[in-house]
Scaffold this motif. Structure first.
Motif, PDB file in Angstrom:
ATOM      1  N   GLY A 228      17.119 -17.566 -13.395  1.00  0.00           N
ATOM      2  CA  GLY A 228      16.397 -17.365 -12.144  1.00  0.00           C
ATOM      3  C   GLY A 228      14.896 -17.535 -12.345  1.00  0.00           C
ATOM      4  N   ARG A 229      14.170 -17.659 -11.235  1.00  0.00           N
ATOM      5  CA  ARG A 229      12.713 -17.862 -11.298  1.00  0.00           C
ATOM      6  C   ARG A 229      12.013 -16.760 -10.512  1.00  0.00           C
ATOM      7  NH1 ARG A 229       8.686 -21.147  -8.292  1.00  0.00           N
ATOM      8  NH2 ARG A 229      10.305 -21.612  -6.746  1.00  0.00           N
ATOM      9  N   LEU A 230      11.098 -16.047 -11.180  1.00  0.00           N
ATOM     10  CA  LEU A 230      10.343 -14.985 -10.524  1.00  0.00           C
ATOM     11  C   LEU A 230       9.255 -15.600  -9.650  1.00  0.00           C
ATOM     12  CD1 LEU A 230       9.702 -11.943 -10.201  1.00  0.00           C
ATOM     13  CD2 LEU A 230       8.128 -12.197 -12.133  1.00  0.00           C
ATOM     14  N   ILE A 231       9.241 -15.206  -8.378  1.00  0.00           N
ATOM     15  CA  ILE A 231       8.200 -15.649  -7.438  1.00  0.00           C
ATOM     16  C   ILE A 231       7.434 -14.409  -6.991  1.00  0.00           C
ATOM     17  CG2 ILE A 231       7.721 -16.738  -5.221  1.00  0.00           C
ATOM     18  CD1 ILE A 231      10.322 -18.300  -5.540  1.00  0.00           C
ATOM     19  N   VAL A 232       6.186 -14.312  -7.376  1.00  0.00           N
ATOM     20  CA  VAL A 232       5.372 -13.132  -7.080  1.00  0.00           C
ATOM     21  C   VAL A 232       4.617 -13.348  -5.765  1.00  0.00           C
ATOM     22  CG1 VAL A 232       3.444 -11.707  -7.844  1.00  0.00           C
ATOM     23  CG2 VAL A 232       5.125 -12.540  -9.509  1.00  0.00           C
ATOM     24  N   ARG A 233       4.771 -12.379  -4.864  1.00  0.00           N
ATOM     25  CA  ARG A 233       4.071 -12.422  -3.583  1.00  0.00           C
ATOM     26  C   ARG A 233       3.398 -11.066  -3.330  1.00  0.00           C
ATOM     27  NH1 ARG A 233       9.167 -15.139  -1.313  1.00  0.00           N
ATOM     28  NH2 ARG A 233       8.778 -17.385  -1.581  1.00  0.00           N
ATOM     29  N   GLY A 234       2.870 -10.907  -2.130  1.00  0.00           N
ATOM     30  CA  GLY A 234       2.019  -9.763  -1.850  1.00  0.00           C
ATOM     31  C   GLY A 234       2.709  -8.410  -1.808  1.00  0.00           C
ATOM     32  N   SER A 235       4.027  -8.350  -1.659  1.00  0.00           N
ATOM     33  CA  SER A 235       4.703  -7.055  -1.500  1.00  0.00           C
ATOM     34  C   SER A 235       4.612  -6.170  -2.729  1.00  0.00           C
ATOM     35  CB  SER A 235       6.187  -7.277  -1.158  1.00  0.00           C
ATOM     36  OG  SER A 235       6.861  -7.884  -2.253  1.00  0.00           O
ATOM     37  N   THR A 236       4.224  -6.748  -3.862  1.00  0.00           N
ATOM     38  CA  THR A 236       4.118  -5.957  -5.098  1.00  0.00           C
ATOM     39  C   THR A 236       2.747  -6.078  -5.754  1.00  0.00           C
ATOM     40  OG1 THR A 236       4.993  -7.814  -6.374  1.00  0.00           O
ATOM     41  CG2 THR A 236       6.574  -6.147  -5.616  1.00  0.00           C
ATOM     42  N   THR A 237       1.847  -6.838  -5.181  1.00  0.00           N
ATOM     43  CA  THR A 237       0.546  -7.117  -5.810  1.00  0.00           C
ATOM     44  C   THR A 237      -0.476  -6.109  -5.342  1.00  0.00           C
ATOM     45  OG1 THR A 237       1.099  -9.464  -5.813  1.00  0.00           O
ATOM     46  CG2 THR A 237      -1.184  -8.878  -6.250  1.00  0.00           C
TER      47      THR A 237
ATOM     48  N   ASP B 205       0.812  -1.217   0.000  1.00  0.00           N
ATOM     49  CA  ASP B 205       0.000   0.000   0.000  1.00  0.00           C
ATOM     50  C   ASP B 205       0.846   1.269   0.000  1.00  0.00           C
ATOM     51  OD1 ASP B 205      -2.245  -1.594   0.017  1.00  0.00           O
ATOM     52  OD2 ASP B 205      -2.449  -1.566   2.203  1.00  0.00           O
ATOM     53  N   ASP B 206       1.906   1.294   0.814  1.00  0.00           N
ATOM     54  CA  ASP B 206       2.762   2.473   0.866  1.00  0.00           C
ATOM     55  C   ASP B 206       3.960   2.373  -0.080  1.00  0.00           C
ATOM     56  OD1 ASP B 206       1.257   3.734   2.974  1.00  0.00           O
ATOM     57  OD2 ASP B 206       2.123   2.241   4.326  1.00  0.00           O
ATOM     58  N   MET B 207       4.429   1.162  -0.283  1.00  0.00           N
ATOM     59  CA  MET B 207       5.609   0.968  -1.132  1.00  0.00           C
ATOM     60  C   MET B 207       5.635  -0.476  -1.633  1.00  0.00           C
ATOM     61  SD  MET B 207       8.554   2.315  -2.308  1.00  0.00           S
ATOM     62  CE  MET B 207       8.934   3.686  -1.196  1.00  0.00           C
ATOM     63  N   GLY B 208       5.812  -0.649  -2.936  1.00  0.00           N
ATOM     64  CA  GLY B 208       6.059  -1.973  -3.471  1.00  0.00           C
ATOM     65  C   GLY B 208       7.531  -2.318  -3.256  1.00  0.00           C
ATOM     66  N   LEU B 209       7.814  -3.595  -2.985  1.00  0.00           N
ATOM     67  CA  LEU B 209       9.200  -4.000  -2.725  1.00  0.00           C
ATOM     68  C   LEU B 209       9.459  -5.378  -3.331  1.00  0.00           C
ATOM     69  CD1 LEU B 209      11.838  -3.143  -1.278  1.00  0.00           C
ATOM     70  CD2 LEU B 209      11.051  -4.464   0.697  1.00  0.00           C
ATOM     71  N   ALA B 210      10.568  -5.491  -4.040  1.00  0.00           N
ATOM     72  CA  ALA B 210      10.948  -6.756  -4.672  1.00  0.00           C
ATOM     73  C   ALA B 210      12.463  -6.830  -4.732  1.00  0.00           C
ATOM     74  CB  ALA B 210      10.343  -6.854  -6.074  1.00  0.00           C
TER      75      ALA B 210
END
Length: 327
Positions: free
Chosen positions: A316-325, A260-265
């Motif tokens: 490498g393999r991209l793993i998408v989680r909640g920090s950017t969704t 919400d305040d910042m996306g992080l990856a």
């Protein structure tokens, strides 16, 4: 005609003992070292690795020099190397450099003194660029960080592609102001930075980056400063797991949530990345495959010393989680 150590000594105007000290990373002046190394290149002298191993009675020991054993990537890499060495009835000597070229040079000398059979090495960019395997009496395989093209065996991931995948995901989630914090000592960070810039430019976005020592403390301090500036990014990426950890700490201390305040990856699928907040979006590196492949290449080099230097590039393999969704 066979070129020997006496030929190198004659060309450099020094004694054979001085040449031996240079080749063995012994104590000599910088001027003498430069002269001998120039003579080695001019004469085309190559140590007879097999004969030298027999004469010096090399132990069945593999050297492993990493930049930061606190980094779980290198912890997992060390385990993969040790497992492969154990299966071949070999031992492993592990050294940690803290990204310090002087410590790297010291440990290279130690490896000479220990008469290791071969070395797996994650060097700083500065050391990788000047590392000359012909001056060592054991083969070297670089891991995670590649040296100059065509000079060393190495195992890496496609860093530009991996960083591009992070940017593409953030773009698809609607982020446009995307910043990055990158380490300042390794070729890996350089390649990831290049991938970031290329992916941002391809989408007409302005790059915004910071460079730090590749550890959590430096990344936390830099992120905290960045968060206090006007027009801060909507999302940030970190170039390794330790950098990413520091960024998480800075966001937490600033009372900012993800996404919400910042996306992080960032990079490295460490256990904690799945447990922090909604989970962090990361590129997972095939670390066990990197270690196993490095050992396989080292054994092949020991069997066939005259192989051309090889570069193995894994994905490498991209793993998408909640920090950017974004919801």
């Amino acid at each position: 005609m066979t070129i020997g150590i006496k030929d190198v000594a004659r060309r450099a105007g020094v004694s054979p003992a001085t040449v031996s000290r240079v080749l063995g990373h012994g104590p000599v002046s910088a001027e003498l070292r430069d002269r001998v190394e120039a003579a080695v290149r001019a004469t085309g002298y190559r140590p007879n690795l097999s004969a030298r191993r027999l004469r010096s009675q090399h132990s069945r020991t593999i050297g492993l020099i990493v930049s930061d054993i606190r980094n779980p990537f290198f912890t997992a890499l060390s385990r993969a190397v040790e497992d492969a060495a154990y299966q071949s009835d070999m031992r492993v000597v592990l050294c940690n450099t803290d990204e310090n070229p002087e410590r790297e040079a010291m440990y290279l000398r130690l490896m000479q003194e220990e008469r290791i059979t071969g070395l797996i090495f994650a060097p700083t960019k500065a050391t990788a660029e000047r590392l000359d395997h012909t001056l060592l009496d054991f083969p070297v395989v670089l891991v995670d960080r590649a040296g100059p093209p065509g000079r060393h065996d190495c195992v890496v991931i496609d860093n530009p592609l991996a960083c591009g995948a992070l940017i593409e995901h953030l773009w698809e989630q609607g982020y446009r102001r995307i910043g990055g914090i990158f380490g300042n000592t390794s070729s890996t960070a350089v390649e990831r930075h290049e991938g970031y810039r290329a992916a941002m430019a391809a989408r007409g976005l302005e790059a915004d980056v910071r460079f730090v020592a590749p550890n959590a403390e430096a990344a936390e301090a830099e992120t905290a400063r960045w968060l206090r500036t006007p027009g801060r990014p909507e999302a940030l990426i970190g170039s390794n797991g330790q950098v990413l950890l520091g960024m998480v700490k800075a966001l937490r201390n600033a009372g900012l949530g993800m996404p919400d305040d910042m996306g992080l990856a960032g990079f490295d699928n460490e256990t904690w990345t799945e447990l922090v907040g909604p989970g962090l979006t990361v590129v997972e590196q095939p670390v066990l495959d990197i270690g196993r492949t490095a050992m396989m290449m080292l054994f092949e080099r020991l069997s066939v010393p005259d192989l051309q230097p090889r570069k193995v590039v894994l994905t490498g393999r991209l793993i998408v989680r909640g920090s950017t969704t974004r919801r």
